[in-house]
Design a protein around this motif. Structure first.
Motif, PDB file in Angstrom:
ATOM      1  N   LEU A   1      23.933  44.530  54.148  1.00 36.58           N
ATOM      2  CA  LEU A   1      25.231  43.948  53.789  1.00 36.58           C
ATOM      3  C   LEU A   1      25.936  44.863  52.802  1.00 36.58           C
ATOM      4  O   LEU A   1      25.292  45.577  52.023  1.00 36.58           O
ATOM      5  N   THR A   2      27.249  44.807  52.838  1.00 43.04           N
ATOM      6  CA  THR A   2      28.082  45.498  51.854  1.00 43.04           C
ATOM      7  C   THR A   2      29.164  44.541  51.377  1.00 43.04           C
ATOM      8  O   THR A   2      29.883  43.956  52.200  1.00 43.04           O
ATOM      9  N   ALA A   3      29.268  44.349  50.073  1.00 40.67           N
ATOM     10  CA  ALA A   3      30.340  43.525  49.499  1.00 40.67           C
ATOM     11  C   ALA A   3      31.503  44.445  49.133  1.00 40.67           C
ATOM     12  O   ALA A   3      31.320  45.463  48.461  1.00 40.67           O
ATOM     13  N   ASN A   4      32.708  44.090  49.580  1.00 40.66           N
ATOM     14  CA  ASN A   4      33.898  44.927  49.361  1.00 40.66           C
ATOM     15  C   ASN A   4      34.969  44.135  48.626  1.00 40.66           C
ATOM     16  O   ASN A   4      35.138  42.925  48.854  1.00 40.66           O
ATOM     17  N   LEU A   5      35.703  44.823  47.786  1.00 43.13           N
ATOM     18  CA  LEU A   5      36.842  44.204  47.088  1.00 43.13           C
ATOM     19  C   LEU A   5      38.015  45.165  47.105  1.00 43.13           C
ATOM     20  O   LEU A   5      37.861  46.363  46.856  1.00 43.13           O
ATOM     21  N   GLN A   6      39.181  44.624  47.438  1.00 44.96           N
ATOM     22  CA  GLN A   6      40.403  45.439  47.518  1.00 44.96           C
ATOM     23  C   GLN A   6      41.466  44.855  46.601  1.00 44.96           C
ATOM     24  O   GLN A   6      41.699  43.640  46.590  1.00 44.96           O
ATOM     25  N   PHE A   7      42.111  45.724  45.833  1.00 44.10           N
ATOM     26  CA  PHE A   7      43.165  45.322  44.899  1.00 44.10           C
ATOM     27  C   PHE A   7      44.439  46.079  45.273  1.00 44.10           C
ATOM     28  O   PHE A   7      44.460  47.310  45.246  1.00 44.10           O
ATOM     29  N   GLN A   8      45.493  45.346  45.644  1.00 45.93           N
ATOM     30  CA  GLN A   8      46.733  45.973  46.103  1.00 45.93           C
ATOM     31  C   GLN A   8      47.914  45.530  45.241  1.00 45.93           C
ATOM     32  O   GLN A   8      47.967  44.378  44.788  1.00 45.93           O
TER      33      GLN A   8
END
Length: 361
Positions: free
Chosen positions: A316-323
């Motif tokens: 698994l990979t946890a991803n977070l994106q801030f735009q």
């Protein structure tokens, strides 16, 4: 001499009365039948003050009976006949024709105003992404390990907690991640929101299925063969150890819909989803969870249950994106709305003054 004066006053009264369109309409109405004050008022749809003014200007052309009805006098009948003769031989009525230029002059400003309103709406609502910062657990685990081990048997549940908090970002932007295989913390900047700009953050999981776990060794097999000895033959067998590999159907085993996902947000909202492959993924072993919008800080819990027929072994990979989004033409759109509404207001005032002037004429 007296008769000449009376005749002149009669003509003056008739022409003065016929000068206004409302008074001409009243005479036509009374030519059909006598009407009360209320009936005339209701038909013309004007206020009582204007009606009283016009009835007074009609003078001797109408007669107010004792029963409350208004009817035409002999002068009123003559005035109606005069109107009929004038309208019958009027050059305007006989030569009236369609004038495209006049129609275009009226319609063209309306089209321009509508186009301006539409363009202003587009400018006010148009938004573009100014900056995007993305980070994941994969970046923090490298080079020791690439991903979070994800091994779950049939009908078992795997849980991972991702905590979002506000904190100082790396290099002035981005995220700080504190690792612990099933407990992760992402630190993001404080979100901003104005009329022309705002921040959005989303979180999601990537899943990779380890296809090598589907490979199994072939069992030993007895292989028959014939042994010739001069004139005789003997049937013998030999045991051959498995030398090949048999594979379970990878499409069924790695189907991302086998993973039931429940997401628990800090607002105590429960979202039930499944993993899916996107069109940008050409590999059957990779899938993604639906992104979840981060509306507040706190812990987001992902509970993954294996509903398939095979054990799920992978990562698994946890991803977070801030735009950061901005509306670069917002104030241009506001200016367009002001111009369009200002024009509509000016036209409305001009129409009102014109009608009011005609009513007072």
């Amino acid at each position: 001499m007296v008769e000449d004066n009376m005749e002149e006053e009669t003509y003056s009264l008739i022409f003065t009365s016929l000068k206004h369109p409302i008074r001409r309409r009243i005479l036509r109405m009374l030519a059909d039948k006598p009407l009360t004050y209320s009936e005339i008022l209701e038909t013309l749809n004007i206020d009582s003050g204007h009606l009283s003014y016009h009835l007074e200007n009609l003078g001797d052309l109408t007669v107010h009976s004792n029963n409350g009805h208004y009817r035409l006098s002999s002068f009123g009948v003559a005035a109606v006949k005069l109107m009929g003769g004038v309208e019958e031989h009027s050059p305007a009525s006989s030569k009236r024709r369609f004038k495209p230029r006049r129609l275009f002059a009226k319609v063209y400003p309306v089209i321009l105003v509508l186009a301006l309103i539409g363009a202003s709406f587009h400018l006010v609502t148009y938004a573009t992404v100014v900056s995007t910062d993305t980070n994941s657990t994969e970046n923090l685990l490298f080079p020791l390990q690439y991903n979070i081990p994800f091994n779950v048997s049939v009908d078992e549940t795997f849980e991972i907690n991702v905590t979002i908090k506000h904190g100082t970002a790396l290099y002035g932007h981005g995220f700080v991640v504190h690792e612990g295989f099933q407990e992760w913390t992402f630190s993001i900047p404080q979100s901003e929101s104005t009329l022309t700009g705002w921040d959005e953050a989303t979180i999601w999981l990537d899943s990779t299925f380890n296809l090598t776990t589907l490979l199994t060794s072939s069992p030993p097999q007895d292989v028959p063969f014939i042994v010739w000895n001069e004139t005789t033959q003997t049937n013998e067998t030999i045991t051959v150890q498995g030398s090949g590999l048999s594979v379970v159907n990878p499409f069924d085993a790695s189907d991302p819909s086998n993973l039931e996902l429940k997401i628990f947000t800090p607002e105590e909202t429960i979202l039930t989803e499944t993993f899916y492959r996107t069109r940008y993924m050409n590999r059957i072993d990779t899938s993604i969870s639906p992104p979840v919008a981060i509306t507040q800080t706190g812990t987001y819990t992902f509970k993954i249950t294996n509903r398939g027929s095979w054990d799920w072994n992978g990562f698994l990979t946890a991803n977070l994106q801030f735009q950061h989004f901005e509306k670069p033409y917002f104030y241009w759109g506001i200016a367009g709305f002001v111009i369009a509404l200002g024009y509509i207001a000016l036209v409305t005032v001009a129409i009102y003054k014109t009608r009011h002037k005609n009513d007072d004429g």
